[in-house]
Design a protein around this motif. Structure first.
Motif, PDB file in Angstrom:
ATOM      1  N   ILE A 123       0.840  -1.199   0.000  1.00 51.66           N
ATOM      2  CA  ILE A 123       0.000   0.000   0.000  1.00 51.66           C
ATOM      3  C   ILE A 123       0.872   1.245   0.000  1.00 51.66           C
ATOM      4  CG2 ILE A 123      -1.649   1.318   1.393  1.00 51.66           C
ATOM      5  CD1 ILE A 123      -2.957  -1.211   2.213  1.00 51.66           C
ATOM      6  N   ASP A 124       0.587   2.169  -0.921  1.00 54.92           N
ATOM      7  CA  ASP A 124       1.386   3.393  -0.998  1.00 54.92           C
ATOM      8  C   ASP A 124       0.727   4.522  -0.217  1.00 54.92           C
ATOM      9  OD1 ASP A 124      -0.666   4.318  -2.681  1.00 54.92           O
ATOM     10  OD2 ASP A 124       0.434   3.809  -4.499  1.00 54.92           O
ATOM     11  N   ASP A 125       1.480   5.605  -0.026  1.00 55.95           N
ATOM     12  CA  ASP A 125       0.985   6.741   0.756  1.00 55.95           C
ATOM     13  C   ASP A 125      -0.223   7.394   0.090  1.00 55.95           C
ATOM     14  OD1 ASP A 125       2.961   6.290   2.596  1.00 55.95           O
ATOM     15  OD2 ASP A 125       4.257   7.940   1.928  1.00 55.95           O
ATOM     16  N   ALA A 126      -0.241   7.420  -1.249  1.00 54.30           N
ATOM     17  CA  ALA A 126      -1.357   8.053  -1.959  1.00 54.30           C
ATOM     18  C   ALA A 126      -2.676   7.357  -1.623  1.00 54.30           C
ATOM     19  CB  ALA A 126      -1.099   8.027  -3.461  1.00 54.30           C
ATOM     20  N   PHE A 127      -2.642   6.037  -1.540  1.00 58.01           N
ATOM     21  CA  PHE A 127      -3.864   5.296  -1.191  1.00 58.01           C
ATOM     22  C   PHE A 127      -4.276   5.613   0.247  1.00 58.01           C
ATOM     23  CE2 PHE A 127      -6.045   1.614   0.590  1.00 58.01           C
ATOM     24  CZ  PHE A 127      -7.080   1.447  -0.321  1.00 58.01           C
ATOM     25  N   MET A 128      -3.324   5.614   1.181  1.00 57.05           N
ATOM     26  CA  MET A 128      -3.648   5.884   2.586  1.00 57.05           C
ATOM     27  C   MET A 128      -4.218   7.294   2.746  1.00 57.05           C
ATOM     28  SD  MET A 128      -3.090   3.090   4.145  1.00 57.05           S
ATOM     29  CE  MET A 128      -3.332   3.663   5.813  1.00 57.05           C
ATOM     30  N   LYS A 129      -3.685   8.262   2.003  1.00 57.12           N
ATOM     31  CA  LYS A 129      -4.219   9.629   2.083  1.00 57.12           C
ATOM     32  C   LYS A 129      -5.622   9.691   1.506  1.00 57.12           C
ATOM     33  CE  LYS A 129       0.351  11.756   2.001  1.00 57.12           C
ATOM     34  NZ  LYS A 129       1.413  12.343   1.145  1.00 57.12           N
ATOM     35  N   ALA A 130      -5.865   8.910   0.425  1.00 57.23           N
ATOM     36  CA  ALA A 130      -7.206   8.863  -0.155  1.00 57.23           C
ATOM     37  C   ALA A 130      -8.200   8.244   0.821  1.00 57.23           C
ATOM     38  CB  ALA A 130      -7.185   8.080  -1.468  1.00 57.23           C
ATOM     39  N   VAL A 131      -7.742   7.260   1.612  1.00 54.18           N
ATOM     40  CA  VAL A 131      -8.604   6.664   2.638  1.00 54.18           C
ATOM     41  C   VAL A 131      -8.950   7.697   3.698  1.00 54.18           C
ATOM     42  CG1 VAL A 131      -8.699   4.967   4.508  1.00 54.18           C
ATOM     43  CG2 VAL A 131      -7.780   4.307   2.271  1.00 54.18           C
ATOM     44  N   LYS A 132      -7.933   8.432   4.168  1.00 57.18           N
ATOM     45  CA  LYS A 132      -8.157   9.435   5.206  1.00 57.18           C
ATOM     46  C   LYS A 132      -9.080  10.544   4.725  1.00 57.18           C
ATOM     47  CE  LYS A 132      -5.289  10.971   8.169  1.00 57.18           C
ATOM     48  NZ  LYS A 132      -4.156  11.658   8.825  1.00 57.18           N
ATOM     49  N   ASP A 133      -8.952  10.927   3.439  1.00 58.93           N
ATOM     50  CA  ASP A 133      -9.731  12.040   2.884  1.00 58.93           C
ATOM     51  C   ASP A 133     -11.028  11.596   2.229  1.00 58.93           C
ATOM     52  OD1 ASP A 133      -7.606  13.563   3.725  1.00 58.93           O
ATOM     53  OD2 ASP A 133      -6.644  13.640   1.746  1.00 58.93           O
ATOM     54  N   ASN A 134     -11.303  10.260   2.304  1.00 63.46           N
ATOM     55  CA  ASN A 134     -12.501   9.706   1.659  1.00 63.46           C
ATOM     56  C   ASN A 134     -12.527  10.048   0.168  1.00 63.46           C
ATOM     57  OD1 ASN A 134     -14.836   8.202   1.650  1.00 63.46           O
ATOM     58  ND2 ASN A 134     -16.159   9.927   2.172  1.00 63.46           N
ATOM     59  N   GLY A 135     -11.362   9.898  -0.467  1.00 62.84           N
ATOM     60  CA  GLY A 135     -11.234  10.277  -1.870  1.00 62.84           C
ATOM     61  C   GLY A 135     -11.129   9.080  -2.794  1.00 62.84           C
ATOM     62  N   THR A 136     -10.890   9.366  -4.075  1.00 63.72           N
ATOM     63  CA  THR A 136     -10.724   8.307  -5.072  1.00 63.72           C
ATOM     64  C   THR A 136      -9.240   8.012  -5.259  1.00 63.72           C
ATOM     65  OG1 THR A 136     -10.695   9.902  -6.888  1.00 63.72           O
ATOM     66  CG2 THR A 136     -12.839   8.926  -6.293  1.00 63.72           C
ATOM     67  N   TYR A 137      -8.972   6.847  -5.822  1.00 63.10           N
ATOM     68  CA  TYR A 137      -7.596   6.388  -6.050  1.00 63.10           C
ATOM     69  C   TYR A 137      -7.566   5.707  -7.414  1.00 63.10           C
ATOM     70  CZ  TYR A 137      -3.266   3.700  -5.345  1.00 63.10           C
ATOM     71  OH  TYR A 137      -2.023   3.152  -5.478  1.00 63.10           O
ATOM     72  N   THR A 138      -6.498   5.940  -8.153  1.00 57.24           N
ATOM     73  CA  THR A 138      -6.396   5.400  -9.507  1.00 57.24           C
ATOM     74  C   THR A 138      -5.504   4.173  -9.536  1.00 57.24           C
ATOM     75  OG1 THR A 138      -6.704   7.597 -10.467  1.00 57.24           O
ATOM     76  CG2 THR A 138      -5.761   5.898 -11.895  1.00 57.24           C
ATOM     77  N   GLN A 139      -6.063   3.067  -9.999  1.00 58.23           N
ATOM     78  CA  GLN A 139      -5.299   1.853 -10.253  1.00 58.23           C
ATOM     79  C   GLN A 139      -4.956   1.800 -11.734  1.00 58.23           C
ATOM     80  OE1 GLN A 139      -8.161  -1.034  -8.776  1.00 58.23           O
ATOM     81  NE2 GLN A 139      -7.011  -1.283  -6.867  1.00 58.23           N
ATOM     82  N   LYS A 140      -3.799   1.196 -12.038  1.00 56.20           N
ATOM     83  CA  LYS A 140      -3.402   1.152 -13.448  1.00 56.20           C
ATOM     84  C   LYS A 140      -2.495  -0.042 -13.701  1.00 56.20           C
ATOM     85  CE  LYS A 140       0.372   4.440 -12.588  1.00 56.20           C
ATOM     86  NZ  LYS A 140       0.933   5.756 -12.910  1.00 56.20           N
TER      87      LYS A 140
END
Length: 851
Positions: free
Chosen positions: A225-242
């Motif tokens: 798990i990267d930091d971008a995903f953890m921040k998206a979890v905290k902010d209730n945001g979206t995350y891009t998989q590729k």
């Protein structure tokens, strides 16, 4: 002409001789003796044993280390090495080094763990099959293996073969898992870690793969798990998989709700202890070897227990320092830690680790010679040969080591410090800081005499956070490293010590004591004399139960003048524990949040990673698991494993095993007629504002009947809060009807009886209790009874809170102590398993997949 004498054949010993001598060596500890004889005593493939006690093994290892020392300036002697490793007191080579050093009967590696992979992240069938073969080849040489699956294209991607589209990650997880299950070495099954990046479009399928019963049972799984995903979890945001995951021009892109996937990870971990989490940006940013990523040292996955992140074809050997041995006058007012001796031994341990790399290179040469001598065609053995050439290159070039510790819990207790307290955490962090400084200093001093690892470049490392921490703590060490280099690319870990801690007779790794006092079962044979039968299992075998003191708890007892030979009552044992430094400092007592914070603080001084388990009670919520994961990320942990009591129940058994076990739980288990007297547990629970109580009648520690209702008010049953067990006695009323009485012993020793449990509760509760008791008495599995309760459609709010509470009360019996009662030891079939450092260890035979 003189007659030449034939060389004397080495002396051999029978299993009985070695075991008897080893029991004496371990001062009566038959479990430690059994583990040593079975796993580490020198033996050939015919079962001949060539060592009588661990002293013979330590002499064998010392002789080989001293032989390597002679190649370099200022060599240590055999006796000097022997004094450091004898009796498992100070320096303890782990697992593969212990079994393999100086072993002429086994062509095996000395590395405990490996990571493999494909150059260019090839996801062709050829590349996937190559990994499968390499995994098997390593496991047959005693190594645990990890590899990452993020290079495999996602499900539904176009492919140029008859399938037209890719099957995705999951089918290959099953393939690698099955290969692991097929490989065993001396009764030791292979160990595998599969990982995938959260960035991969198939990450959710990967996370769910093990939830289907009987699937991927041969592998541990972790999500990177990267930091971008953890921040998206905290902010209730979206995350891009590729896919490809690091591509600037991906062929597959998918936006997801981060919190939704996060909740799935948390739910699965709550339910089954997997997947583990690897905080990948922390792993990479802190990694010293990743300063050389472009030279082949890019970290891609970890070993099976997660404590060694590695690049493809790198490996690591492990060694533990026994921390308790540096506590002088333990458990007394004068207890102190001998820092001078400790620092001296860390330096020696790092030197020994470097010697073991030379011994490993010799072992790899032996493996290559064996491959070359095999009559197979080069087309068949080419993959294996290239594998070991790649491993040899990494070992020779980077010279990676894995110095760790064991007995952290005992060290703190010996000093009078409570595990998990602020004082305890501060002391632990300082100890690990000293390990880091002295190991790196030892590597620099070894580089002065032997040369630095071949690609050392101080400019590459100067911005690394770990190196900067060393500089801030000790500038002289840092500048010496700039001048002379370092002998080893990375040095430190905190690995599971598993069976090793049974032989050091201490707590395991960084973990607290599991239990200072516990019961163990010994099988009773028909001809045994002077034994008692305390338990008869479902197949009719008889067992004697006896109390076992944790070794260092027993040492505390002696220091405080307590009799260690007395047959204590449970109440007396409870008082003893309460007055000891182990009180409220067991793995189930330690505050979970403080343990996570401790792991993060210690991680700052460990250049690899830490294998540790956060143990939670069975009724811990999913929200708590998520909170702990989030705290672990914020605290700087590289990875985390959470284990909820009994959470592996029903998840890790095959359908066939389940059917067999359900047969065992049928009518034949219980008597057809209800015994007059049953042992009973008292379970209290609260839902909303309502307080409830349950009296659970037991046969062979399994629920047979249940009586429930309100507690502690005018409509309920009033019994003291301290009462948690007693007897349920079936009696008859004057009119001939049956009644069930509860009897307990008060603190003065008198028996108190509550008559007519069935009439003390609301009739609606009693009617449902009769239904539940009937299903229990007829052998329905407890899991199914819980499901039945959950499915009841009830009208009133109070009856629904009762329903939820009863389900919670019965769930306690799905787990047998600390581990699901259905999960059994592969070696001895015992259910006396504990879960620590990401590994199951059997208390009865010592078997562990973690070495």
């Amino acid at each position: 002409m003189p007659v030449q004498e034939k060389p004397t054949a080495p002396k051999t010993y029978s299993q009985e001789e070695a075991f008897k001598a080893s029991v004496e060596y371990f001062k009566g500890d038959d479990l430690a003796a059994r583990v040593w004889v079975n796993k580490y005593a020198l033996k050939d493939s015919f079962g001949n044993i060539y060592e009588l006690t661990p002293n013979d093994m330590h002499r064998r290892i010392a002789k080989e280390i001293a032989r390597i020392e002679q190649r370099y300036p200022n060599p240590m002697t055999e006796d000097e090495v022997f004094d450091l490793i004898r009796d498992f007191k100070y320096i303890v080579p782990q697992g593969s080094p212990m079994a393999g050093i100086g072993n002429p009967y086994q062509i095996a590696s000395l590395s405990n763990c490996f990571v493999i992979g494909n150059e260019g992240d090839s996801d062709s069938y050829g590349g996937i099959m190559k990994i499968d073969q390499e995994q098997v080849q390593l496991m047959k040489r005693r190594g645990g293996v990890g590899h990452d699956l993020s290079h495999i294209r996602p499900k539904g991607s176009p492919v140029k073969n008859s399938a037209l589209t890719s099957t995705g990650i999951v089918p290959f997880m099953e393939r690698y898992s099955n290969s692991t299950r097929e490989v065993a070495q001396d009764g030791r099954r292979g160990a595998l870690m599969l990982s995938v990046s959260i960035n991969h479009p198939d990450a959710e399928d990967f996370i769910d793969a093990k939830m289907e019963q009987g699937k991927v049972t041969g592998a541990n799984v972790s999500v990177r798990i990267d930091d971008a995903f953890m921040k998206a979890v905290k902010d209730n945001g979206t995350y891009t998989q590729k896919y490809p995951i690091h591509s600037k021009d991906p062929v597959n892109v998918k936006d997801i709700e981060a919190e939704k996937l996060w909740k799935k990870i948390v739910h699965n971990a709550w339910q089954s202890a997997e997947p583990g989490i690897l905080f990948w940006d922390t792993v990479i940013n802190e990694s010293v070897p990743d300063c050389y990523a472009d030279l082949g040292y890019k970290t891609v996955s970890t070993n099976p227990c997660g404590e060694i992140p590695l690049c493809p074809y790198d490996s690591c050997r492990l060694l533990a320092i026994n921390l308790f041995s540096y506590v002088e006058e333990p458990f007394t007012e004068n207890a102190s830690f001998n820092y001078d001796l400790f620092k001296k031994h860390i330096a020696a341990a790092q030197r020994i680790m470097d010697d073991i790399i030379d011994l490993e290179l010799e072992k790899i040469d032996g493996i290559l010679a064996k491959i070359d001598a095999d009559p197979e065609n080069l087309d068949i053995k080419g993959v294996e040969r290239n594998l070991w050439l790649n491993i040899r290159k990494k070992a020779q070039e980077g010279r990676r080591t894995g110095i760790g510790i064991t007995a952290e819990g005992d060290m703190l207790a010996g000093l009078g410090l409570k595990y998990g307290s602020k004082e305890g955490v501060d002391f632990s962090v300082d100890i690990h800081k000293q390990v880091a400084l002295e190991a790196y200093r030892g590597s620099v001093n070894t580089a002065k005499e032997r040369g630095a690892f071949s690609i050392f470049d101080s400019d590459r490392e100067k911005e690394n956070p770990f190196i900067q921490r060393l500089r801030e703590a000790d500038e002289k060490l840092y500048y010496d490293m700039l001048e002379y280099g370092r002998r080893n690319i990375a040095l430190l870990t905190i690995a599971p010590t598993g069976t090793t801690s049974l032989m050091t007779q201490t707590t395991s790794g960084i973990e607290p004591v599991f239990l200072p006092v516990y019961k163990r079962r010994r099988k009773v044979n028909p001809n045994d004399k002077d034994v008692r039968v305390d338990f008869v299992d479902e197949v009719g075998d008889s067992w004697e139960e006896y109390v076992v003191f944790h070794h260092r708890f027993k040492e505390w007892m002696k220091a405080k003048g307590h009799d260690t030979t007395k047959n204590y009552t449970q109440e007396e044992l409870d008082k003893l524990v309460k007055s000891s430094p182990y009180y409220q400092a067991t793995s189930n007592d330690v505050d979970w949040l403080s343990k996570v914070k401790m792991q993060g603080a210690v991680q700052k001084w460990v250049d690899h990673s830490i294998s540790v388990t956060i143990n939670l009670p069975n009724d811990a919520s999913e929200e708590l698991v998520g909170q702990l994961y989030l705290e672990a990320w914020q605290a700087g942990c590289k990875g985390v494993t959470v284990y909820r009591d009994g959470s592996r129940s029903g998840v890790l058994i095959s359908n066939e095993e389940k059917k067999e076990e359900e047969k065992e739980e049928g009518n034949a288990v219980f008597p057809t007629k209800r015994p007059q007297v049953l042992k009973a547990d008292v379970v209290r629970f609260q839902n909303n504002k309502d307080k409830w109580i349950a009296f659970i009648g037991l046969i062979d520690d399994r629920p047979y009947e249940i009586f429930t209702g309100f507690a502690d008010d005018e409509d309920g049953i009033l019994i003291p809060r301290w009462v948690n067990e007693g007897l349920i006695i079936k009696n008859r009323n004057e009119d001939g009807t049956s009644r069930y009485d509860f009897q307990y012993q008060n603190k003065r020793g008198y028996k108190t009886t509550i008559e007519g449990l069935s009439h003390k509760f609301n009739p609606e509760f009693w009617n449902y209790a009769k239904l539940i008791s009937s299903t229990l008495r007829h052998g329905m599995s407890i899991e199914k009874v819980v499901d039945l309760i959950a499915s009841l459609q009830l009208d009133t709010e109070s009856i629904n809170t009762w329903k939820n509470g009863v389900a919670r009360a019965l769930k306690r019996y799905i787990a047998d102590g600390t581990v699901a009662r259905k999960e059994k030891c592969n070696n001895c079939n015992s259910t006396s398993l504990i879960y620590q450092e990401g590994c199951l260890t059997c208390k009865d035979c010592g078997s562990s997949k973690c070495g």
